[in-house]
Design an enzyme around this catalytic site. Structure first.
Site, PDB file in Angstrom:
ATOM      1  N   HIS A  87      66.517  69.734   9.599  1.00 44.43           N
ATOM      2  CA  HIS A  87      67.386  68.572   9.784  1.00 44.43           C
ATOM      3  C   HIS A  87      66.596  67.288   9.924  1.00 44.43           C
ATOM      4  O   HIS A  87      65.403  67.294  10.205  1.00 44.43           O
ATOM      5  CB  HIS A  87      68.332  68.777  10.955  1.00 44.43           C
ATOM      6  CG  HIS A  87      67.660  68.909  12.292  1.00 44.43           C
ATOM      7  ND1 HIS A  87      67.007  70.039  12.693  1.00 44.43           N
ATOM      8  CD2 HIS A  87      67.563  68.038  13.319  1.00 44.43           C
ATOM      9  CE1 HIS A  87      66.536  69.868  13.917  1.00 44.43           C
ATOM     10  NE2 HIS A  87      66.848  68.663  14.326  1.00 44.43           N
ATOM     11  N   HIS A 102      62.785  74.899  16.693  1.00 49.22           N
ATOM     12  CA  HIS A 102      61.977  74.792  17.914  1.00 49.22           C
ATOM     13  C   HIS A 102      61.571  76.199  18.350  1.00 49.22           C
ATOM     14  O   HIS A 102      62.426  77.092  18.458  1.00 49.22           O
ATOM     15  CB  HIS A 102      62.764  74.135  19.056  1.00 49.22           C
ATOM     16  CG  HIS A 102      62.880  72.647  18.935  1.00 49.22           C
ATOM     17  ND1 HIS A 102      61.900  71.781  19.365  1.00 49.22           N
ATOM     18  CD2 HIS A 102      63.868  71.869  18.433  1.00 49.22           C
ATOM     19  CE1 HIS A 102      62.282  70.525  19.134  1.00 49.22           C
ATOM     20  NE2 HIS A 102      63.474  70.553  18.565  1.00 49.22           N
ATOM     21  N   TYR A 123      75.843  61.661  21.787  1.00 50.14           N
ATOM     22  CA  TYR A 123      76.472  62.546  20.813  1.00 50.14           C
ATOM     23  C   TYR A 123      77.998  62.441  20.815  1.00 50.14           C
ATOM     24  O   TYR A 123      78.639  62.721  19.825  1.00 50.14           O
ATOM     25  CB  TYR A 123      75.992  63.997  20.997  1.00 50.14           C
ATOM     26  CG  TYR A 123      74.854  64.313  20.058  1.00 50.14           C
ATOM     27  CD1 TYR A 123      73.651  63.620  20.171  1.00 50.14           C
ATOM     28  CD2 TYR A 123      74.977  65.226  19.033  1.00 50.14           C
ATOM     29  CE1 TYR A 123      72.610  63.858  19.289  1.00 50.14           C
ATOM     30  CE2 TYR A 123      73.944  65.474  18.144  1.00 50.14           C
ATOM     31  CZ  TYR A 123      72.761  64.783  18.281  1.00 50.14           C
ATOM     32  OH  TYR A 123      71.731  65.014  17.392  1.00 50.14           O
ATOM     33  N   HIS A 150      65.756  64.893  11.820  1.00 53.37           N
ATOM     34  CA  HIS A 150      65.268  64.264  13.050  1.00 53.37           C
ATOM     35  C   HIS A 150      63.755  64.099  12.987  1.00 53.37           C
ATOM     36  O   HIS A 150      63.071  64.870  12.309  1.00 53.37           O
ATOM     37  CB  HIS A 150      65.648  65.100  14.282  1.00 53.37           C
ATOM     38  CG  HIS A 150      67.060  64.860  14.742  1.00 53.37           C
ATOM     39  ND1 HIS A 150      67.713  65.715  15.592  1.00 53.37           N
ATOM     40  CD2 HIS A 150      67.925  63.847  14.478  1.00 53.37           C
ATOM     41  CE1 HIS A 150      68.942  65.244  15.839  1.00 53.37           C
ATOM     42  NE2 HIS A 150      69.089  64.111  15.159  1.00 53.37           N
ATOM     43  N   ASP A 185      61.318  64.859  14.767  1.00 54.39           N
ATOM     44  CA  ASP A 185      60.399  65.932  15.151  1.00 54.39           C
ATOM     45  C   ASP A 185      60.377  67.086  14.143  1.00 54.39           C
ATOM     46  O   ASP A 185      59.630  68.046  14.329  1.00 54.39           O
ATOM     47  CB  ASP A 185      60.683  66.440  16.575  1.00 54.39           C
ATOM     48  CG  ASP A 185      62.152  66.743  16.834  1.00 54.39           C
ATOM     49  OD1 ASP A 185      63.004  66.301  16.041  1.00 54.39           O
ATOM     50  OD2 ASP A 185      62.453  67.406  17.841  1.00 54.39           O
ATOM     51  N   HIS A 186      61.179  67.007  13.092  1.00 54.17           N
ATOM     52  CA  HIS A 186      61.176  68.043  12.045  1.00 54.17           C
ATOM     53  C   HIS A 186      60.998  67.449  10.650  1.00 54.17           C
ATOM     54  O   HIS A 186      60.616  68.148   9.715  1.00 54.17           O
ATOM     55  CB  HIS A 186      62.471  68.859  12.097  1.00 54.17           C
ATOM     56  CG  HIS A 186      62.786  69.333  13.480  1.00 54.17           C
ATOM     57  ND1 HIS A 186      62.121  70.376  14.069  1.00 54.17           N
ATOM     58  CD2 HIS A 186      63.651  68.860  14.424  1.00 54.17           C
ATOM     59  CE1 HIS A 186      62.572  70.548  15.311  1.00 54.17           C
ATOM     60  NE2 HIS A 186      63.495  69.633  15.546  1.00 54.17           N
ATOM     61  N   HIS A 242      74.556  69.059  15.115  1.00 53.79           N
ATOM     62  CA  HIS A 242      73.318  68.475  15.653  1.00 53.79           C
ATOM     63  C   HIS A 242      72.870  67.312  14.761  1.00 53.79           C
ATOM     64  O   HIS A 242      72.445  66.268  15.239  1.00 53.79           O
ATOM     65  CB  HIS A 242      72.260  69.568  15.748  1.00 53.79           C
ATOM     66  CG  HIS A 242      70.976  69.132  16.345  1.00 53.79           C
ATOM     67  ND1 HIS A 242      70.742  69.107  17.697  1.00 53.79           N
ATOM     68  CD2 HIS A 242      69.846  68.664  15.773  1.00 53.79           C
ATOM     69  CE1 HIS A 242      69.518  68.654  17.931  1.00 53.79           C
ATOM     70  NE2 HIS A 242      68.952  68.379  16.774  1.00 53.79           N
TER      71      HIS A 242
HETATM   72 ZN   LIG Z   1      67.053  67.675  16.125  1.00 56.86          ZN
END
Ligand SMILES: [Zn+2]
Length: 322
Positions: A99, A243, A209, A101, A103-104, A175
């Site tokens: 996805h 994660h 969110y 974000h 951090d990915h 998410h």
């Molecule tokens: Zn995420």
């Protein structure tokens, strides 16, 4: 001299990027991004990510499929890890993402530039990848990362094949709007295992969110609910995710290293079932609270990032990870 100009403009543009996700200013982000020794999980599948921020390489005779790019700071680790397992960044032909974000997806631009690979992403997350996280429905411009061009948009249940390995996109939105869980049937020595790479089902910042009455994402609650149903429907032997904390990466990797036990540590259908159950229970709790506060004060809620203006991810709970 005119030939130098684009390079200089790019350098200036990079300097002007807000000090957001790429700076690793949060101790927990550095903790999630500790280098770890890469290792084979099963058949063609290798773990090439960091301590918590996952990245997976499917090594085939026709090249590598790489799933996820981590933070911008994870990209050099992934490149080094590919070398350690006897492959290389140049061997990567297809880039996938769980996805959009920071951090990915933060490392994808660098990994794509170095490999020349094609980036395939869900239609709903592709605009976020190309915008470098700008205009996120929850965080606005607070979780930025280097933008990366998507070569092909993939649809729900669409498959991607390279060198005999096939991954299938299972759209599990909520998410992010295009959150993609990948599944694959993997083979090792005549044995086959169903692998599930969970995107994420966390609600990392319940305030931002806004699960009820969210004009930026009106179907958010329905999407999460459909996602839990989809995840429950997937056959799972090898439980993996974006994660490491979602599936106990470090503990399982240690067991695999020591060769302990009769069963493969990453074969954990029960752990997968518990993860989905726990995550859904947490979601329902947050949805109840959001509905109660939306009906109590329908006009006063606003989308806002966490108090320090950064995407919330401050607790150790894996439910809060972005
Ligand atoms: Zn995420």
């Amino acid at each position: 001299m005119s030939g130098r100009r684009p390079v200089r403009s790019l350098a200036v543009a990079l300097l002007l990027l807000p000090l957001a996700a790429g700076a690793q200013e949060r101790p927990e982000w550095r903790e999630w991004n500790r280098p770890v020794e890469p290792f084979r999980i099963f058949g063609p599948l290798f773990y090439v990510g960091a301590s918590d921020i996952a990245a997976y390489a499917f090594v085939t005779p026709e090249g590598v499929i790489l799933l996820d790019g981590g933070f911008p700071e994870t990209a050099p680790q992934i490149e080094a890890n590919l070398k350690t397992i006897g492959s290389s960044i140049e061997a990567v032909k297809i880039l996938l993402n769980s996805h959009s974000h920071f951090d990915h997806a933060g490392g994808l631009a660098e990994l794509k530039a170095k490999s020349g690979a094609q980036l395939l992403a869900s239609a709903a997350d592709a605009p976020q990848l190309e915008a470098g996280g700008r205009g996120d429905f929850a965080w606005g411009d607070q979780g930025l990362f280097p933008p990366v061009r998507v070569d092909r948009r993939i649809a729900d249940r669409e498959s991607v094949t390279l060198g005999g390995v096939t991954l299938t996109a299972q759209l599990t939105p909520g998410h992010t709007k295009g959150c993609t869980t990948w599944t694959a049937t993997l083979e090792e020595g005549g044995a086959t295992r169903e692998a599930v790479f969970v995107c994420s089902t966390s609600v990392p910042d319940p305030e931002a969110y806004r699960l009820a009455g969210n004009p930026a994402y009106p179907r958010i609650a329905e999407d999460y609910q459909a996602t839990f149903e989809r995840l429950r429907s997937l056959p799972c032997d090898l439980f993996l995710a974006a994660h490491g904390s979602f599936f106990g990466l470090e503990e399982k990797a240690e067991r695999l290293r020591k060769g302990m036990g009769m069963t493969h540590p990453f074969v954990d259908p029960e752990g997968y079932r518990r993860y989905v159950e726990r995550s859904e229970a947490r979601f329902r709790e947050l949805l109840g609270a959001a509905r109660a506060s939306a009906s109590a004060a329908p006009t006063t809620t606003t989308n806002s990032p966490s108090s320090d203006g950064r995407p919330a991810s401050s607790t150790s709970s894996s439910d809060s990870r972005p």
